[in-house]
Scaffold this motif. Structure first.
Motif, PDB file in Angstrom:
ATOM      1  N   GLY A   1      -6.954 125.224  21.717  1.00 55.51           N
ATOM      2  CA  GLY A   1      -6.335 124.255  22.396  1.00 55.51           C
ATOM      3  C   GLY A   1      -6.793 122.966  22.469  1.00 55.51           C
ATOM      4  N   GLU A   2      -6.431 121.976  23.541  1.00 59.07           N
ATOM      5  CA  GLU A   2      -6.584 120.537  23.443  1.00 59.07           C
ATOM      6  C   GLU A   2      -7.823 120.082  24.419  1.00 59.07           C
ATOM      7  N   TYR A   3      -8.479 120.890  25.138  1.00 65.60           N
ATOM      8  CA  TYR A   3      -9.338 120.254  26.150  1.00 65.60           C
ATOM      9  C   TYR A   3     -10.592 120.001  25.515  1.00 65.60           C
TER      10      TYR A   3
ATOM     11  N   GLN B   1       7.860 121.708  19.951  1.00 67.84           N
ATOM     12  CA  GLN B   1       6.922 122.720  20.163  1.00 67.84           C
ATOM     13  C   GLN B   1       5.652 122.804  19.121  1.00 67.84           C
TER      14      GLN B   1
ATOM     15  N   CYS C   1      -8.177 127.656  27.220  1.00 69.14           N
ATOM     16  CA  CYS C   1      -6.894 127.344  26.590  1.00 69.14           C
ATOM     17  C   CYS C   1      -5.911 128.411  26.669  1.00 69.14           C
ATOM     18  N   PRO C   2      -5.561 128.328  27.800  1.00 66.93           N
ATOM     19  CA  PRO C   2      -4.146 129.613  28.315  1.00 66.93           C
ATOM     20  C   PRO C   2      -3.087 129.180  27.399  1.00 66.93           C
ATOM     21  N   GLU C   3      -2.611 128.000  26.977  1.00 66.70           N
ATOM     22  CA  GLU C   3      -1.540 127.793  26.188  1.00 66.70           C
ATOM     23  C   GLU C   3      -1.442 128.460  25.025  1.00 66.70           C
ATOM     24  N   VAL C   4      -2.547 128.539  24.562  1.00 66.68           N
ATOM     25  CA  VAL C   4      -2.748 129.185  23.082  1.00 66.68           C
ATOM     26  C   VAL C   4      -1.789 130.648  22.779  1.00 66.68           C
TER      27      VAL C   4
ATOM     28  N   GLU D   1       0.917 131.545  24.204  1.00 66.30           N
ATOM     29  CA  GLU D   1       2.238 131.225  24.014  1.00 66.30           C
ATOM     30  C   GLU D   1       2.593 130.537  22.879  1.00 66.30           C
ATOM     31  N   GLN D   2       1.828 129.774  22.379  1.00 64.90           N
ATOM     32  CA  GLN D   2       1.819 129.139  21.277  1.00 64.90           C
ATOM     33  C   GLN D   2       1.724 130.232  20.007  1.00 64.90           C
TER      34      GLN D   2
END
Length: 334
Positions: free
Chosen positions: A130-132, A220, A283-286, A288-289
Motif C-alpha cells: 500500500g501507500e501509507y 489503475q 492497505c485495504p486497497e491492495v 482489489e488491486q
C-alpha cells in the motif's frame, strides 16, 4: 492492420523479455511491434533478443540518462507509425545505492510519452504494502514512489497510465544469490511473516493484457502476485514440486550477513512491515488491486508451479542480474 509500436525500456532484462515473450506467444501477436530500447544494440544480450524474435522486435539504441537521446527515439518513429505504447522498466541501481538516476529516467520517459501522445503507458514499479508508508521509503523504493506520483500527475494532463506493482521475484531464488536470499529470509524473518511473490513471466503476461485492452486498465494500479506465503511454506512448496530442498546458505553465515549489512536489515524490516500492513488492514486497497491483476492474467503462478517449471534446476543468474554481489551483501559497500 497497422501494427502498434510498443517502446520497451529494459528490453533485455527479465521483465522486458517476459513481455516480449507474452506478446510473441499471444493468439493475436500481429497487432504489436516492439521497439526494444538498449544502450548498446550490438551487445550480446540485445543481439540474442533480436534473433529470438525476428518478426516482433526491432532494436533501438538509446541512453535513458539523456533526455535528448530519449526524445530522438520518439522523433525517429514519427515518420512511420510513431510510438503507440510504452512499457517502462528501470534497472535496479544496486543494493543501498542512490536512486536519483532511476527517478530521473522514469520521469523523463513519462514526460516524453505524454508529449508524443502515447495511447498506453505502463510503468512497472514494486509492491510495497500500500501507500501509507510512502513518505518514509528511501533509495530505490523512494524513486519508484516519486515516479509513480509523477506519472499519476501526468494523467491529469492526458497521459493514459497503468502502474504494475510486482511482488518479490521468484527468480531471486535461483543460483548463489538465491541460496543467500533464502538463508537470510529463514534466519531474519519471524516464522509467521509472509512475503508476496511473483514469477517474472506473469509480469509480462499482465503487461501484455494491459496493452491489449488499455482503456480497461487506464488509471489503475495492478499488484502482480501469485501467492503470499511464509518462507517455511515456500520451502515445502519447492520440495513438493521438485523433490529437493530450496537451496540455502548456513544460518551462521546468514546471521553474519545480516549483522554486517545494514541494507539487508532494512530489507528484512521492510518485509516485516508489509506483512504487518496486510495483517492489520493498513492497505485495504491492495486486495482489489491484486484481484485486478489476476483478472488480467488468471494463470498467475504459485511458487510450486514455478518450481515445477524450473525442474528443480537452479539456473545460473545472469551476470550483474540485479547489481548485487556476495561481497556487497557481506560488506554493504557499493
Amino acid at each position: 492492420m497497422s501494427k502498434k509500436n510498443i517502446l520497451v525500456t529494459g528490453a533485455t532484462g527479465h521483465q522486458g523479455r517476459a513481455l516480449i515473450r507474452a506478446l510473441q506467444n499471444s493468439t493475436d501477436p500481429q497487432n504489436f511491434h516492439v521497439l526494444a530500447l538498449t544502450r548498446k544494440a550490438d551487445s550480446p544480450a540485445a543481439q540474442r533478443l533480436a534473433a529470438a524474435h525476428t518478426d516482433l522486435v526491432t532494436l533501438v539504441q538509446g541512453d535513458l540518462d539523456s533526455p535528448e537521446a530519449v526524445r530522438k527515439v520518439f522523433d525517429d518513429t514519427k515518420s512511420g507509425r510513431g510510438i503507440w505504447g510504452v512499457f517502462c522498466v528501470l534497472a535496479f541501481p544496486g543494493l543501498g545505492a542512490n536512486a536519483d538516476g532511476e527517478e530521473k529516467q522514469g520521469k523523463t520517459v513519462a514526460d516524453m510519452a505524454l508529449e508524443y501522445g502515447v495511447s498506453a503507458f505502463v510503468y512497472s514499479s514494486a509492491e510495497r504494502g500500500g501507500e501509507y508508508y510512502d513518505d518514509h521509503i528511501q533509495l530505490d523504493g523512494r524513486a519508484k514512489v516519486m515516479i509513480e506520483r509523477h506519472v499519476r500527475g501526468l494523467g491529469d494532463k492526458g497521459l493514459p497510465w497503468t502502474i504494475l506493482r510486482p511482488g518479490f521475484f521468484m527468480e531471486i531464488y535461483e543460483g548463489l544469490l538465491g541460496a543467500i536470499t533464502v538463508g537470510v529470509l529463514k534466519t531474519g524473518l519471524k516464522p509467521t511473516t509472509t512475503n508476496r511473490m511473483v514469477a517474472v513471466e506473469d509480469i509480462g503476461q499482465v503487461a501484455a493484457a494491459v496493452f491489449r485492452d488499455p482503456s480497461k486498465y487506464t488509471s489503475q494500479i495492478l499488484i502482480v502476485s501469485g501467492e503470499v506465503t511464509t518462507i517455511a511454506q515456500q520451502e515445502e512448496s519447492y520440495k513438493q514440486a521438485t523433490g529437493k530442498r530450496l537451496p540455502s546458505i548456513p544460518g551462521l553465515l546468514a546471521r553474519a550477513l545480516i549483522m554486517l549489512n545494514s541494507h539487508t536489515k532494512e530489507l528484512l524490516a521492510d518485509l516485516e512491515r508489509k506483512h504487518d500492513a496486510r495483517e492489520t488492514g493498513k492497505c485495504p486497497e491492495v486486495a482489489e488491486q491484486t484481484a485486478a491483476a489476476k483478472e488480467a492474467h488468471p494463470g498467475m503462478r504459485t511458487l510450486h508451479a514455478w518450481a515445477q517449471e524450473q525442474g528443480g534446476q537452479s539456473a545460473a543468474q545472469e551476470q550483474n542480474w540485479n547489481q548485487v554481489s556476495l561481497l556487497r551483501l557481506l560488506t554493504g559497500r557499493q
